[in-house]
Design a protein around this motif. Sequence first.
Motif, PDB file in Angstrom:
ATOM      1  N   GLN A 340      14.724 -24.971  30.925  1.00  0.00           N
ATOM      2  CA  GLN A 340      14.412 -24.426  29.610  1.00  0.00           C
ATOM      3  C   GLN A 340      13.949 -25.511  28.626  1.00  0.00           C
ATOM      4  O   GLN A 340      13.077 -25.270  27.792  1.00  0.00           O
ATOM      5  N   VAL A 341      14.534 -26.698  28.729  1.00  0.00           N
ATOM      6  CA  VAL A 341      14.109 -27.801  27.855  1.00  0.00           C
ATOM      7  C   VAL A 341      12.653 -28.153  28.143  1.00  0.00           C
ATOM      8  O   VAL A 341      11.841 -28.344  27.231  1.00  0.00           O
ATOM      9  N   GLY A 342      12.325 -28.242  29.426  1.00  0.00           N
ATOM     10  CA  GLY A 342      10.948 -28.557  29.799  1.00  0.00           C
ATOM     11  C   GLY A 342       9.975 -27.483  29.365  1.00  0.00           C
ATOM     12  O   GLY A 342       8.855 -27.779  28.919  1.00  0.00           O
ATOM     13  N   ILE A 343      10.386 -26.233  29.462  1.00  0.00           N
ATOM     14  CA  ILE A 343       9.521 -25.124  29.036  1.00  0.00           C
ATOM     15  C   ILE A 343       9.237 -25.215  27.546  1.00  0.00           C
ATOM     16  O   ILE A 343       8.093 -25.073  27.101  1.00  0.00           O
ATOM     17  N   ALA A 344      10.303 -25.464  26.756  1.00  0.00           N
ATOM     18  CA  ALA A 344      10.121 -25.575  25.306  1.00  0.00           C
ATOM     19  C   ALA A 344       9.193 -26.743  24.954  1.00  0.00           C
ATOM     20  O   ALA A 344       8.322 -26.630  24.090  1.00  0.00           O
ATOM     21  N   ALA A 345       9.390 -27.867  25.645  1.00  0.00           N
ATOM     22  CA  ALA A 345       8.555 -29.045  25.380  1.00  0.00           C
ATOM     23  C   ALA A 345       7.095 -28.763  25.728  1.00  0.00           C
ATOM     24  O   ALA A 345       6.176 -29.199  25.021  1.00  0.00           O
ATOM     25  N   THR A 346       6.875 -28.018  26.808  1.00  0.00           N
ATOM     26  CA  THR A 346       5.509 -27.700  27.215  1.00  0.00           C
ATOM     27  C   THR A 346       4.868 -26.707  26.253  1.00  0.00           C
ATOM     28  O   THR A 346       3.651 -26.725  26.033  1.00  0.00           O
ATOM     29  N   MET A 347       5.669 -25.834  25.668  1.00  0.00           N
ATOM     30  CA  MET A 347       5.146 -24.926  24.639  1.00  0.00           C
ATOM     31  C   MET A 347       4.596 -25.732  23.471  1.00  0.00           C
ATOM     32  O   MET A 347       3.545 -25.410  22.904  1.00  0.00           O
ATOM     33  N   ASP A 348       5.310 -26.789  23.118  1.00  0.00           N
ATOM     34  CA  ASP A 348       4.874 -27.677  22.039  1.00  0.00           C
ATOM     35  C   ASP A 348       3.501 -28.274  22.368  1.00  0.00           C
ATOM     36  O   ASP A 348       2.581 -28.269  21.543  1.00  0.00           O
ATOM     37  N   ALA A 349       3.364 -28.777  23.582  1.00  0.00           N
ATOM     38  CA  ALA A 349       2.089 -29.372  23.995  1.00  0.00           C
ATOM     39  C   ALA A 349       0.995 -28.313  24.124  1.00  0.00           C
ATOM     40  O   ALA A 349      -0.167 -28.554  23.768  1.00  0.00           O
ATOM     41  N   THR A 350       1.369 -27.118  24.601  1.00  0.00           N
ATOM     42  CA  THR A 350       0.401 -26.029  24.737  1.00  0.00           C
ATOM     43  C   THR A 350      -0.156 -25.624  23.374  1.00  0.00           C
ATOM     44  O   THR A 350      -1.327 -25.249  23.253  1.00  0.00           O
ATOM     45  N   ALA A 351       0.692 -25.699  22.359  1.00  0.00           N
ATOM     46  CA  ALA A 351       0.242 -25.363  21.003  1.00  0.00           C
ATOM     47  C   ALA A 351      -0.915 -26.268  20.576  1.00  0.00           C
ATOM     48  O   ALA A 351      -1.865 -25.816  19.933  1.00  0.00           O
ATOM     49  N   GLU A 352      -0.843 -27.541  20.945  1.00  0.00           N
ATOM     50  CA  GLU A 352      -1.932 -28.471  20.614  1.00  0.00           C
ATOM     51  C   GLU A 352      -3.235 -28.036  21.298  1.00  0.00           C
ATOM     52  O   GLU A 352      -4.312 -28.098  20.706  1.00  0.00           O
ATOM     53  N   VAL A 353      -3.127 -27.595  22.546  1.00  0.00           N
ATOM     54  CA  VAL A 353      -4.318 -27.152  23.285  1.00  0.00           C
ATOM     55  C   VAL A 353      -4.900 -25.902  22.638  1.00  0.00           C
ATOM     56  O   VAL A 353      -6.122 -25.773  22.468  1.00  0.00           O
ATOM     57  N   LEU A 354      -4.039 -24.963  22.273  1.00  0.00           N
ATOM     58  CA  LEU A 354      -4.505 -23.726  21.649  1.00  0.00           C
ATOM     59  C   LEU A 354      -5.232 -24.009  20.334  1.00  0.00           C
ATOM     60  O   LEU A 354      -6.240 -23.367  20.018  1.00  0.00           O
ATOM     61  N   MET A 355      -4.736 -24.980  19.587  1.00  0.00           N
ATOM     62  CA  MET A 355      -5.426 -25.346  18.343  1.00  0.00           C
ATOM     63  C   MET A 355      -6.811 -25.882  18.646  1.00  0.00           C
ATOM     64  O   MET A 355      -7.787 -25.563  17.951  1.00  0.00           O
ATOM     65  N   ALA A 356      -6.917 -26.705  19.677  1.00  0.00           N
ATOM     66  CA  ALA A 356      -8.225 -27.249  20.054  1.00  0.00           C
ATOM     67  C   ALA A 356      -9.165 -26.146  20.524  1.00  0.00           C
ATOM     68  O   ALA A 356     -10.388 -26.261  20.372  1.00  0.00           O
ATOM     69  N   GLU A 357      -8.599 -25.074  21.054  1.00  0.00           N
ATOM     70  CA  GLU A 357      -9.394 -23.932  21.508  1.00  0.00           C
ATOM     71  C   GLU A 357      -9.708 -22.965  20.375  1.00  0.00           C
ATOM     72  O   GLU A 357     -10.374 -21.955  20.574  1.00  0.00           O
ATOM     73  N   GLY A 358      -9.166 -23.266  19.181  1.00  0.00           N
ATOM     74  CA  GLY A 358      -9.455 -22.432  18.014  1.00  0.00           C
ATOM     75  C   GLY A 358      -8.511 -21.270  17.802  1.00  0.00           C
ATOM     76  O   GLY A 358      -8.795 -20.372  17.012  1.00  0.00           O
ATOM     77  N   ASP A 359      -7.370 -21.274  18.483  1.00  0.00           N
ATOM     78  CA  ASP A 359      -6.409 -20.172  18.373  1.00  0.00           C
ATOM     79  C   ASP A 359      -5.189 -20.625  17.578  1.00  0.00           C
ATOM     80  O   ASP A 359      -4.145 -20.964  18.149  1.00  0.00           O
ATOM     81  N   ALA A 360      -5.311 -20.619  16.256  1.00  0.00           N
ATOM     82  CA  ALA A 360      -4.220 -21.081  15.398  1.00  0.00           C
ATOM     83  C   ALA A 360      -2.999 -20.173  15.509  1.00  0.00           C
ATOM     84  O   ALA A 360      -1.858 -20.647  15.550  1.00  0.00           O
ATOM     85  N   ALA A 361      -3.232 -18.857  15.556  1.00  0.00           N
ATOM     86  CA  ALA A 361      -2.108 -17.912  15.663  1.00  0.00           C
ATOM     87  C   ALA A 361      -1.373 -18.103  16.985  1.00  0.00           C
ATOM     88  O   ALA A 361      -0.135 -18.077  17.033  1.00  0.00           O
ATOM     89  N   GLY A 362      -2.121 -18.321  18.061  1.00  0.00           N
ATOM     90  CA  GLY A 362      -1.492 -18.556  19.360  1.00  0.00           C
ATOM     91  C   GLY A 362      -0.685 -19.831  19.370  1.00  0.00           C
ATOM     92  O   GLY A 362       0.414 -19.889  19.946  1.00  0.00           O
ATOM     93  N   ALA A 363      -1.205 -20.876  18.716  1.00  0.00           N
ATOM     94  CA  ALA A 363      -0.488 -22.155  18.645  1.00  0.00           C
ATOM     95  C   ALA A 363       0.822 -21.991  17.889  1.00  0.00           C
ATOM     96  O   ALA A 363       1.876 -22.468  18.324  1.00  0.00           O
ATOM     97  N   ALA A 364       0.771 -21.301  16.755  1.00  0.00           N
ATOM     98  CA  ALA A 364       1.981 -21.077  15.972  1.00  0.00           C
ATOM     99  C   ALA A 364       2.980 -20.243  16.761  1.00  0.00           C
ATOM    100  O   ALA A 364       4.197 -20.469  16.698  1.00  0.00           O
ATOM    101  N   GLY A 365       2.475 -19.278  17.541  1.00  0.00           N
ATOM    102  CA  GLY A 365       3.345 -18.444  18.355  1.00  0.00           C
ATOM    103  C   GLY A 365       4.099 -19.238  19.404  1.00  0.00           C
ATOM    104  O   GLY A 365       5.274 -18.954  19.684  1.00  0.00           O
TER     105      GLY A 365
END
Length: 841
Positions: A340-365
Amino acid sequence: MPKGISRGYEPGRTLLLLPTTEIGVKYAARAEDDSLPADARQASRSLSEAEAALTTDDPELAVRLARESLAIFRKSEASAVPEALRILMCALADFEDRKEALSLGQDHLAELRAAAPVDRAAEALALQSLAEVASFRCRGELRTRAARWAEEAVAIQKELGDKKMEAYGYLALASAMTQQGVKAHQRKHYQRAVKALKSALELFTAPETSESECAELVIRSGEARALHGLASACGRLEDFRKSVAHAREAAAVWQQLGLKKEEGLELEFLARLQLQLGQFKEGRKSGEEALKIFIGLKSSIWQGVALRTLVKALLRGKKIKEARKLVNRRMALFKEAKDQVGIAATMDATAEVLMAEGDAAGAAGQLKEAVKLARNFGMKERQYKKYEATLTAEQANFFLQGQKYEDSLQHAKTAFFLFEKLDCQVEMATTLSTMVMSLLCTERADEALKETQRAIQIYEKLNDKKGEGLAWINHCSGLTKMGDFEQAMKVANKARDIFASQKLLIGEGQALDHLSSLHMTKGDFGKSATCAKRARQIFHEAACFRQEAFMSWAEAEALFGFAQLQDFKPDEELPESCRKASEAAEEALRLSREVDDEILVMHAQQVVAKTRIMCFRHWEAEEFIEEALEVAKRTNQRMEEASLVLLKAQVCICDGEDAKAQEVAKEAHAIFEELGNEQGMEQAREIIDGDYLRQQKEQEEYGVTAATPMPMMPSEAQMYGTGGIGPRTGAPGPGPGMPGMAPPPAAPAASAAAPAVKPAGGPTLEQIQETVVDIAMSLVGTDELEMDSALMDAGLDSLASVEFTNTITKEFRGVPMPSTLMFDFPTAKEIAQHIKDNFRG
């Protein structure tokens, strides 16, 4: 499973502590010594296991085992209490229970000092532990006491002649001073930290002969820790080149010692420094090495830290697909392991990717889900609340970058409330900055100014000069948005003075950026260019190469504006101002290409094209315009697209293709109309209606004249770490070294005075007089001007007089304006009469 998540841990803290290695080794050996009583062996075993739990990031287990050990030693072996207590204090601090750790340490110190004789070595160790615990995440007075405790420890170790422990005392002092600087940014704190670190490094690199292999390991480890501390302090002092060099040295020592966790932490820190310098490939390599180490150590916490940094490196290097592939792979592995710790940490990193893809709402989610997940991590309530507040603030920033301003404002307010409940003053002030940006982007400048005042009050209370300066820059942005340019200028100068007093180069460069833009808005192109040039030099000195490229573009725009005021013809030798503008434009393009930023390249190509046209080399401009247009269309920079299409129409005019120019101008007009940009529409109409062509024929000039409708500045520019909401864009800019965001539409810089609308049948003398006086007052900077007063005596200097003539020419087209206008007709009254006598409509 490790208790905690990446944002709850600090590499800097881990790498500056006195290691507990010797204690662990010592008590592991005692646990196997059959000559000792059974309870002593059991206590020793518990203590060695507690030290091992600290090393593997399980502070909760370390606390339990250290308590068991300490309870036994208190009853049977007083000499072992100081070391058992140190392990317990370190574990409590890692488990976010600093209050108990400090209470235990102070009680123990009091007991030691009450004994006779005093055990000086134990006293120094207690002081060392207190200093380390009080340095991090503690408040004002405790941070001050941390420095005093460290100084006392150093003094005792000097007295005892223990150079190794004296050096570690200096590290504790440096840690305390660095944290004082973090909470109240003042140069003196970091300078004092550097002095302590250099003393420590000198001791570590020239120690007395060690008695054991373990002691030698601790000494070499101390060398690496001192180097890491210097890297951190130099980074805070904005000397990033030295910072990177020290971090590289430290990483090499960790590698030699075979200390994988410390090596991984150093490499992750190095990667962040390399990103600050724009070294994306190097940052990616360091991040990859760090991630591999933490995967090998099976540390979910530090995998998350390294993963996020590596993703940022990939994104800065425009490797979005690779970043997406990486986070997807890591997420699949963590889910398979039910980590679960790793999943949460990866969500954090995934948010950065989503922002680069132009999905601000997805990143915040993603961040919102990470907060929910963190509830199951066994964190202390305050630690969880801090984590929740931090990720809520980051969601606000994501929405801001995605231009979802109301969402950003709401999340920023929530984050502020959470930080306020925790009494996190610095975080409260930082969150106010996001609120200010959101308010400015929704045209609520008056509310924004109130929030900047709140932030300023917080920073003044903390005596945080850097934060105060940044808050004043935000205040400047609000004033600029409201059109109060004079007050904005004063505030920008105030911010610059604050930064200069602390020798904070980046902040000073940000202030100069604002000053350059404000001078541009007022039509003072010479001063604008001077401020931009100085900012460019400062950013180069600070190794902030993106900002340097940005300010090089700003300087080129200002010089172009100044050159356009000159009166020259194709058959005459070009004035020096044109040459300077052309050279500055070429330099801006070179620097933009070096930092590999296509948005900056687009802006630089635009100003190169404008200078080419201005210098009667319009055939060379078309290539730059087409390349810039391609970028503008691909990145949906609509305002820039319109401005570039307008330039394309001007090239057609220069080629004698008037009909084609009108068709191209219609395309620009349509985009300006879509964006609601009146000035752009007017510039396009001048070509569509033939006004520009008629004037050109009347004046018998070719190429670029004073009336050519070329925008002085690109209408929309991304800010790269230049601070706050700049008057260039009317939109937020990111923090140092991070990519900018696409701002909302903003008009090109207006001329110094807005011309009056000419009534049908021609203006009356009174109307002409009013217009002339308004234009003159805007350039002189006064609210009153007598009709019979000589304008040059009233403060219209030589540079302003050139712009005055240029503006008058544009306003009253067809009226011949001699180059000696100010001498032939020195007063507003005489100029107005000259215009009335020669007016042709």
